[in-house]
Write a protein that holds these residues in place. Structure first.
Motif, mmCIF file in Angstrom:
data_model
loop_
_atom_site.group_PDB
_atom_site.id
_atom_site.type_symbol
_atom_site.label_atom_id
_atom_site.label_comp_id
_atom_site.label_asym_id
_atom_site.label_seq_id
_atom_site.Cartn_x
_atom_site.Cartn_y
_atom_site.Cartn_z
ATOM 1 N N MET A 190 41.221 18.183 -18.751
ATOM 2 C CA MET A 190 39.806 18.485 -18.265
ATOM 3 C C MET A 190 39.538 17.507 -17.074
ATOM 4 N N ARG A 191 39.234 17.918 -16.023
ATOM 5 C CA ARG A 191 38.880 17.067 -15.115
ATOM 6 C C ARG A 191 37.548 16.264 -15.173
ATOM 7 N N LYS A 192 37.413 15.163 -14.356
ATOM 8 C CA LYS A 192 36.220 14.088 -14.853
ATOM 9 C C LYS A 192 35.522 13.965 -13.354
ATOM 10 N N ILE A 193 34.187 13.733 -13.365
ATOM 11 C CA ILE A 193 33.552 13.583 -12.222
ATOM 12 C C ILE A 193 32.554 12.432 -12.486
ATOM 13 N N GLY A 194 32.300 11.462 -11.591
ATOM 14 C CA GLY A 194 31.542 10.554 -11.598
ATOM 15 C C GLY A 194 29.954 10.857 -11.637
ATOM 16 N N PRO A 195 28.969 10.072 -12.037
ATOM 17 C CA PRO A 195 27.644 10.741 -11.833
ATOM 18 C C PRO A 195 27.121 10.792 -10.369
ATOM 19 N N VAL A 196 27.748 9.781 -9.745
ATOM 20 C CA VAL A 196 27.318 9.685 -8.104
ATOM 21 C C VAL A 196 28.053 10.953 -7.392
ATOM 22 N N ALA A 197 29.218 11.330 -7.950
ATOM 23 C CA ALA A 197 29.860 12.320 -7.183
ATOM 24 C C ALA A 197 29.136 13.674 -7.732
ATOM 25 N N LEU A 198 28.479 13.799 -8.896
ATOM 26 C CA LEU A 198 27.924 14.935 -9.535
ATOM 27 C C LEU A 198 26.632 15.010 -8.683
ATOM 28 N N GLN A 199 25.992 14.050 -8.473
ATOM 29 C CA GLN A 199 24.737 13.976 -7.776
ATOM 30 C C GLN A 199 24.883 14.696 -6.415
ATOM 31 N N LYS A 200 25.849 14.429 -5.757
ATOM 32 C CA LYS A 200 26.205 14.794 -4.404
ATOM 33 C C LYS A 200 26.729 16.431 -4.279
ATOM 34 N N ALA A 201 27.207 16.722 -5.471
ATOM 35 C CA ALA A 201 27.555 18.160 -5.706
ATOM 36 C C ALA A 201 26.361 19.256 -5.785
ATOM 37 N N GLN A 202 25.278 18.747 -6.038
ATOM 38 C CA GLN A 202 24.148 19.546 -5.891
ATOM 39 C C GLN A 202 24.291 20.786 -4.770
ATOM 40 N N GLY A 203 24.181 21.944 -5.415
ATOM 41 C CA GLY A 203 24.017 23.067 -4.417
ATOM 42 C C GLY A 203 25.346 23.864 -4.358
ATOM 43 N N GLN A 204 26.266 22.941 -5.114
ATOM 44 C CA GLN A 204 27.852 23.640 -4.847
ATOM 45 C C GLN A 204 28.344 24.160 -6.238
ATOM 46 N N GLU A 205 29.244 24.979 -5.852
ATOM 47 C CA GLU A 205 30.038 25.439 -6.966
ATOM 48 C C GLU A 205 30.846 24.540 -7.608
ATOM 49 N N ILE A 206 30.892 24.129 -8.970
ATOM 50 C CA ILE A 206 31.485 23.069 -9.379
ATOM 51 C C ILE A 206 32.321 23.545 -10.426
ATOM 52 N N GLY A 207 32.429 24.971 -10.672
ATOM 53 C CA GLY A 207 33.334 25.540 -11.606
ATOM 54 C C GLY A 207 33.418 27.141 -11.861
ATOM 55 N N LEU A 208 34.647 27.385 -11.888
ATOM 56 C CA LEU A 208 35.064 29.027 -11.954
ATOM 57 C C LEU A 208 36.052 28.989 -13.133
ATOM 58 N N SER A 209 35.677 29.623 -14.265
ATOM 59 C CA SER A 209 36.471 29.817 -15.257
ATOM 60 C C SER A 209 37.748 30.818 -15.048
ATOM 61 N N ALA A 210 38.352 30.949 -16.054
ATOM 62 C CA ALA A 210 39.393 31.811 -15.865
ATOM 63 C C ALA A 210 38.831 33.228 -16.591
ATOM 64 N N TRP A 211 39.627 34.336 -16.239
ATOM 65 C CA TRP A 211 39.293 35.490 -17.113
ATOM 66 C C TRP A 211 39.539 35.577 -18.196
ATOM 67 N N CYS A 212 38.413 36.553 -18.857
ATOM 68 C CA CYS A 212 38.629 36.664 -20.358
ATOM 69 C C CYS A 212 38.327 38.043 -20.544
ATOM 70 N N ARG A 213 39.449 38.605 -21.534
ATOM 71 C CA ARG A 213 39.263 39.985 -21.607
ATOM 72 C C ARG A 213 38.296 40.208 -22.921
ATOM 73 N N VAL A 214 37.472 41.322 -22.694
ATOM 74 C CA VAL A 214 36.635 41.453 -24.099
ATOM 75 C C VAL A 214 37.129 42.705 -24.432
ATOM 76 N N ASP A 215 37.680 42.713 -25.538
ATOM 77 C CA ASP A 215 38.025 44.187 -26.142
ATOM 78 C C ASP A 215 37.227 44.367 -27.500
ATOM 79 N N GLN A 216 37.346 45.553 -27.907
ATOM 80 C CA GLN A 216 36.853 46.148 -28.968
ATOM 81 C C GLN A 216 37.035 45.179 -30.162
ATOM 82 N N ALA A 217 37.930 44.596 -30.431
ATOM 83 C CA ALA A 217 38.154 43.855 -31.783
ATOM 84 C C ALA A 217 37.311 42.688 -31.566
#
Length: 151
Positions: free
Chosen positions: A1-28
């Protein structure tokens, strides 16, 4: 898992900071959620009855999609350096936009829309989240999600 400092997080406001992998939703998975939640409404578990519904077939529970999104956050959002915990603080808004159907792939897009300091120096993050369905223009859901980073 990647880490980010609080100051960098503050500067990231308004930005995309994560895009997950695809997940299949099946009937099971839908059936398992119906069993665990007790929500066995026919639109989720009965293909014959669901076919004549407004959806024209089986759809996943909205709450299942939301629950999957929680797991996506755990594997996608960075850990904030020095945090003792990242706590689900709740949702400001939640809208189910497009039904997820068996076989759909979904992923979560996280934009840090606001970050505020709280009492002991904790950080309250507001994420604008879209749960996307592969091949669909409209998301499965949109939410303003609050996560409290405790230090």
């Amino acid at each position: 898992m990647r880490k980010i400092g609080p100051v960098a997080l503050q500067k990231a406001q308004g930005q995309e900071i994560g895009l997950s992998a695809w997940c299949r939703v099946d009937q099971a998975r839908i059936d398992a959620f119906a069993e665990v939640s007790g929500d066995r409404q026919f639109i989720h578990v009965d293909p014959d009855r669901a076919a004549s519904s407004v959806f024209g077939g089986i759809v996943a529970h909205g709450m299942l999609s939301l629950s999957i999104m929680s797991g996506m956050a755990a594997t996608t959002l960075p850990e904030v350096e020095g945090q003792k915990a990242a706590i689900n603080f709740g949702l400001e808004t939640l809208r189910f936009r497009t039904p997820v159907r068996p076989g759909d792939n979904i992923r979560a897009r996280f934009v840090l829309s606001e970050l505020t300091r709280r009492g002991r120096g904790d950080l309250l993050a507001r994420f604008a989240v879209k749960l996307e369905i592969e091949g669909e223009k409209r998301p499965a859901l949109t939410a303003d999600w609050l996560i409290l980073y405790v230090f």
